[in-house]
Scaffold this active site. Structure first.
Site, PDB file in Angstrom:
ATOM      1  N   ASP A 157       0.834  -0.864  -0.123  1.00 32.70           N
ATOM      2  CA  ASP A 157       0.033   0.120   0.006  1.00 32.70           C
ATOM      3  C   ASP A 157       0.838   1.115   0.000  1.00 32.70           C
ATOM      4  O   ASP A 157       2.099   0.973   0.328  1.00 32.70           O
ATOM      5  CB  ASP A 157      -0.839  -0.039   1.213  1.00 32.70           C
TER       6      ASP A 157
HETATM    7  C1  BGC Z   1      -4.806   3.703  -0.013  1.00 25.09           C
HETATM    8  C2  BGC Z   1      -4.737   2.223  -1.076  1.00 25.09           C
HETATM    9  C3  BGC Z   1      -4.693   3.005  -2.246  1.00 25.09           C
HETATM   10  C4  BGC Z   1      -3.334   3.955  -2.410  1.00 25.09           C
HETATM   11  C5  BGC Z   1      -3.189   4.433  -3.710  1.00 25.09           C
HETATM   12  C6  BGC Z   1      -3.540   4.320  -0.227  1.00 25.09           C
HETATM   13  O1  BGC Z   1      -3.697   5.203   0.797  1.00 25.09           O
HETATM   14  O2  BGC Z   1      -4.953   2.697   1.388  1.00 25.09           O
HETATM   15  O3  BGC Z   1      -5.907   1.576  -1.224  1.00 25.09           O
HETATM   16  O4  BGC Z   1      -4.616   2.198  -3.510  1.00 25.09           O
HETATM   17  O5  BGC Z   1      -3.504   4.732  -1.164  1.00 25.09           O
HETATM   18  O6  BGC Z   1      -3.636   5.599  -3.862  1.00 25.09           O
END
Ligand code: BGC
Length: 742
Positions: free
Chosen positions: A267
Site C-alpha cells: 500500500d
Molecule cells: C490506500 C490504497 C490506495 C493507495 C493509492 C492508499 O492510501 O490505502 O487503497 O490504493 O493509497 O492511492
C-alpha cells in the site's frame, strides 16, 4: 526468347544476400509466441543488477519503471476500486488536472456485493477494465475484500461485506472481468486492515481459525480462482510484522501455500525496512516517504527502501541475489501480462454501455429493508404510485451531493453523475420539491468543516415546514465520504447518523408520517426512528447512475432484489468486535486482538442470540416468493461424496422479480466450537409472476469443514448437519438434515 542461365541468377542472388545485413533473430523476451516463463528468464538474463532493483520501486506516484534499454515498458498503476481515478501528478498527491480523464463511476463494492449476482460482478470488472485500458493503466488497485468486522471502519464501503463465502464468490468474476482486458487487479488490503484508526501501525493478533475461516478466503479466491496478477499489502502489522513485508502472510501463505506467481505491491507508503522488504515477500514498493497519505517528500525515489539501500545490501551480500531475481521475474511476468501484451484490447471510456452496467448494478444492489403500510388506512408507500401525489418532498443533502467525491483514494472524477434529486425529477417532474434539511461541508483526511447550529436549525425548520404540505417525503440521507464517515484514514466515531439527522427525521415524522427513507452509506447505522418510518431502502454509493438507479427502484420500474452483505446491529455494542471493548477494537494504539474470533457479523448475532436490526442476507421485494419443501438426494454423504439439495421457488406476486435463495449449513456437533450456521451457497433467480424454478445446491465435505488450528488443516467431521434454505440469514424457510459418514 532470351535464354537465361539459371545457375547464374542463383549465384547472383546468393552474392547479393551475402552483402545484405542478416535479419536479427527476435529476442525470446520480445516474442509474444514464446511461453511467458521463457520470456521472463530471457529478459532477466539480459538485465543488470541496477535495472532489476530499479523495477522494484516507484518512479512516480503511480508508475514503476520497465527496462528502457531493452524496450521493456513501465507499469502504470491506478485506483481503484470503483472506477479509474483521475490523473495524479508525477511527484505529488495533487490531481494533474488533465481534461481527458473523466470516467464512469461504478457503485461501491458494498453495493456490488449486495446484488448477490456474480454475473454482474463480471460485468463490473470488464467495464472497469475497459476504462482502465483506455486510460492506459496497467494495474487497477482493487478490488477490496477486507471483511466487514464492525460498522465503524471508515473503508467498509470499498469492501464486500462480512461473509467470506459471499465475498469469495463475488470477487472472482470482478478479477477475471478486469484482467481479460490485459489490466491487472490488485486485491487489497492483504490482510486484516479492518479499521482505519491507527492503520499504519496497529498490530493485529488473531487465531489461526479466524484468519483461515474468515479473513483469508476472499483473498485466496481472488488469487487462486481469479488468478489475480497482483495483490496489495496492508498498512497494519500482523503478529508483530508489517503486512507489506510479512514472512508468514506473504512468503508462507500467499507465495507458498497458494502458489502466487504475481506481484506483491505495498500500500502506498507501506514499506518500513529494506531488509524485511527484501526478504519477506514484497516485490514493488510504492508511495514511501510520503506517510502514505498527505505530506510530500523531500526524498527522491532512490531513497526508497527497495532502491539504493537494497542495491547496497545486495552488493555486500547482506541479502541474497535470489531475492531481486525473484522480484524482477514477478514484475517481468506482470509486464508481459499487461503493459507488454500486444494482444490486449484497446478499451473504451465513459460509454453508454458502461453507464448501463453501473445503473443495473445499482438497481440490483439497492436493498429494500422495510416496506410496511403507514397505517390501517394508508397502504405501503413503495413502489411510489405517483398518481396519488401532487407534492413529493425530497429531503436530505445526499439527494444532491456528489458522492463520488471524497472517501480517499477511491474518489473519482466522473463524466456524468445523476443525483437522486435529478433521478426523481426525471420521473415525477414538477411534483418534486426539495429541501436540504441538513448540511455537512466537505472534509478529507482530518479537516472537518463545522456547521454552525443556526444553519442546522434553519435548514431543519425549512424542511419541516415544507413537509407539512407534502403528500410524500422521500428522505435521502445517510453518511457521506467526509473524514470520519465513509472515508479512508479515519474511522467513524459514532454509530448514529451524523449531522443531526436523527433530530431532523423525528421532526419530519411528527408533521408527516408518509416517509420513504433512502440511506446512502457504505456502513450500517443506528436507526432509533425505525418503528416510525414505514419504508426504508439501503442505497449505498451508486456512482454515475445513482439517481436513475434509485428512482427506478422507488418507482417500481425495477423490482428491488438486493440483499444485505452485512448485518445492521440494533446498537453498536451488539456487534461482536465492539462487544469485547478496547482490546478488540480499536486496540491500545499498539496492539489489538480479534476477541470475537470466528464470530463475525451474523455468525455472532446468530450464535449469541443477539438479533440484528436487519440481518445479513435480508432484502425485500415488491413481489412475493414461496419456497417448496427441499429435497435431498441422499441423507448420507461419504467423505468423497456429495449430496444435492433442491428447492422450488415460485413468484407468488403480481410482478416479475429476482430472489436470492440462500443455503446455510449448521454442524450439529463438532470438536471445536462453530458458528450457529454459515452461508455455503446462493443463487439469484428471475421469476415472472406465477413462474416457478428449481434451485439446487451441491454440498460436498468442503462446505462442511472448519479450520482445525491444532493441525493446521480444514476438516469435515462425521456427524449430523442441517441445510437451511431461506432468503436471509434469519428468514429460514425450510431445512433438511443429513449425515456425513466415515
Ligand atoms: C490506500 C490504497 C490506495 C493507495 C493509492 C492508499 O492510501 O490505502 O487503497 O490504493 O493509497 O492511492
Amino acid at each position: 526468347m532470351k535464354i537465361v542461365n539459371k545457375s547464374l541468377i542463383t549465384a547472383c542472388m546468393l552474392s547479393l544476400a551475402a552483402t545484405m545485413p542478416m535479419k536479427a533473430q527476435t529476442a525470446i523476451y520480445l516474442d509474444k509466441n514464446q511461453p511467458i516463463e521463457a520470456r521472463v528468464q530471457d529478459a532477466l538474463s539480459r538485465m543488470t543488477l541496477e535495472e532489476k532493483v530499479a523495477m522494484t520501486h516507484a518512479q512516480s506516484k503511480f508508475s514503476s519503471p520497465g527496462v528502457p534499454r531493452l524496450g521493456i515498458p513501465e507499469l502504470w498503476w491506478s485506483d481503484g476500486p470503483h472506477g479509474v481515478r483521475a490523473e495524479i501528478e508525477w511527484n505529488s498527491w495533487a490531481y494533474a488536472n488533465w481534461t481527458n480523464d473523466s470516467i464512469t463511476a461504478f457503485p461501491a463494492l458494498t453495493c456490488l456485493a449486495a446484488t448477490w449476482n456474480p454475473e454482474l460482478s463480471y460485468e463490473y470488472g470488464n467495464a472497469l477494465g475497459e476504462e482502465a485500458r483506455y486510460r492506459k493503466k496497467d494495474v487497477i488497485l482493487g478490488p477490496g475484500v477486507n471483511m466487514y468486522r464492525h460498522p465503524l471502519n471508515g473503508r467498509n464501503f470499498e469492501y464486500m461485506g462480512e461473509d467470506p463465502y459471499l465475498a469469495s464468490v463475488m470477487v472472482v468474476p470482478y478479477v477475471k472481468g478486469v484482467q481479460q482486458n490485459g489490466v491487472a487487479t490488485s486485491t487489497k488490503h492483504f490482510a486484516l486492515n479492518d479499521q482505519e484508526k491507527w492503520r499504519g501501525h496497529i498490530n493485529v493478533e488473531l487465531s489461526d481459525r479466524a484468519l483461515h475461516e474468515i479473513y483469508l478466503p476472499p483473498f485466496k479466491a481472488a488469487i487462486v480462482d481469479g488468478e489475480g496478477w497482483t495483490i496489495m499489502g496492508a498498512y497494519n502489522k500482523i503478529r508483530g510484522q508489517h503486512a507489506c513485508h510479512n514472512e508468514f502472510l506473504l512468503n508462507e501463505i500467499l507465495k507458498g501455500d497458494w502458489g502466487f506467481d504475481g506481484v506483491v505491491v505495498t500500500d502506498w507508503g507501506g514499506a518500513h525496512d529494506t531488509k524485511e522488504a527484501a526478504l519477506y515477500g514484497l516485490d514493488v514498493e510504492m508511495g514511501s516517504y510520503t506517510n502514505g497519505l498527505t505530506s510530500e517528500s523531500k526524498f527522491g525515489y532512490n531513497n526508497y527502501y527497495l532502491a539504493d539501500n537494497y542495491l547496497a545490501m545486495l552488493k555486500s551480500g547482506e541479502v541474497p541475489m535470489i531475492t531481486v531475481d525473484d522480484k524482477a521475474s514477478r514484475i517481468l511476468r506482470l509486464i508481459f501480462r499487461t503493459s507488454m501484451n500486444t494482444d490486449r484490447p484497446w478499451g473504451s471510456q465513459a460509454t453508454e454501455e458502461h453507464a448501463a452496467v453501473a445503473r443495473q448494478i445499482g438497481e440490483e444492489g439497492i436493498v429494500l429493508l422495510k416496506n410496511e403500510p403507514v397505517s390501517k388506512k394508508v397502504a405501503k408507500l413503495l413502489p411510489i404510485d405517483a398518481a396519488k401525489y401532487n407534492k413529493i418532498l425530497v429531503v436530505g443533502e445526499n439527494a444532491t451531493r456528489s458522492l463520488t467525491k471524497g472517501g480517499g483514494s477511491s474518489e473519482l472524477k466522473v463524466k456524468e453523475e445523476v443525483s437522486p434529486l435529478e433521478g426523481l425529477q426525471a420521473k415525477y417532474g414538477d411534483k418534486v420539491v426539495y429541501a436540504k434539511g441538513y448540511k455537512s461541508g466537505r472534509s478529507m483526511y482530518g479537516n472537518v468543516e463545522v456547521i454552525s447550529p443556526s444553519i442546522e436549525d434553519s435548514l431543519r425548520a425549512e424542511a419541516v415546514a415544507m413537509a407539512k404540505s407534502a403528500d410524500l417525503i422521500v428522505y435521502v440521507g445517510g453518511l457521506n465520504k467526509n473524514h470520519e464517515q465513509d472515508c479512508e484514514a479515519g474511522d467513524r466515531t459514532t454509530y448514529g447518523l451524523p449531522f443531526a439527522q436523527d433530530q431532523l427525521i423525528n421532526e419530519l415524522l411528527t408533521v408527516n408520517p408518509n416517509m420513504i427513507m433512502a440511506l446512502l452509506s457504505g456502513n450500517a447505522v443506528e436507526m432509533p426512528w425505525i418503528k416510525k418510518v414505514p419504508a426504508v431502502l439501503q442505497g449505498w454509493y451508486l456512482g454515475s447512475q445513482a439517481g436513475n438507479a434509485l428512482a427506478n427502484v422507488l418507482s417500481g420500474e425495477t423490482n428491488p432484489s438486493g440483499k444485505l452483505p452485512f448485518s445492521f446491529p440494533v446498537k453498536l455494542a451488539d456487534n461482536g468486535a465492539i462487544h469485547y471493548g478496547e482490546q478488540s477494537y480499536p486496540g491500545d494504539s499498539i496492539n489489538q486482538t480479534y476477541l470475537e474470533d470466528i464470530l463475525v457479523g451474523y455468525r455472532w448475532h446468530d450464535t449469541k442470540k443477539i438479533p440484528a436490526q436487519y440481518s445479513f442476507g435480508h432484502g425485500l421485494s415488491y413481489t412475493t416468493f414461496a419456497f417448496s419443501k427441499p429435497e435431498i438426494s441422499s441423507k448420507k454423504m461419504t467423505k468423497d461424496g456429495s449430496v444435492v439439495v433442491s428447492v422450488n421457488v415460485k413468484n407468488t406476486g403480481d410482478r416479475a422479480g429476482k430472489e436470492v435463495v440462500q443455503l446455510y449449513i449448521k454442524d450439529k456437533k463438532s470438536s471445536l466450537p462453530r458458528p450457529e450456521k454459515e452461508l455455503k451457497g446462493f443463487k439469484k433467480v428471475l421469476l415472472e409472476p406465477g413462474q416457478e424454478q428449481e434451485v439446487s445446491f451441491t454440498i460436498t465435505p468442503k462446505e462442511l469443514s472448519f479450520y482445525n488450528d491444532q493441525d493446521g488443516k480444514w476438516i469435515a467431521e462425521p456427524g449430523e448437519f442441517e441445510a437451511f434454505i431461506g432468503n436471509s440469514s434469519t428468514n429460514i424457510k425450510e431445512q433438511v438434515s443429513f449425515q456425513l459418514v466415515q
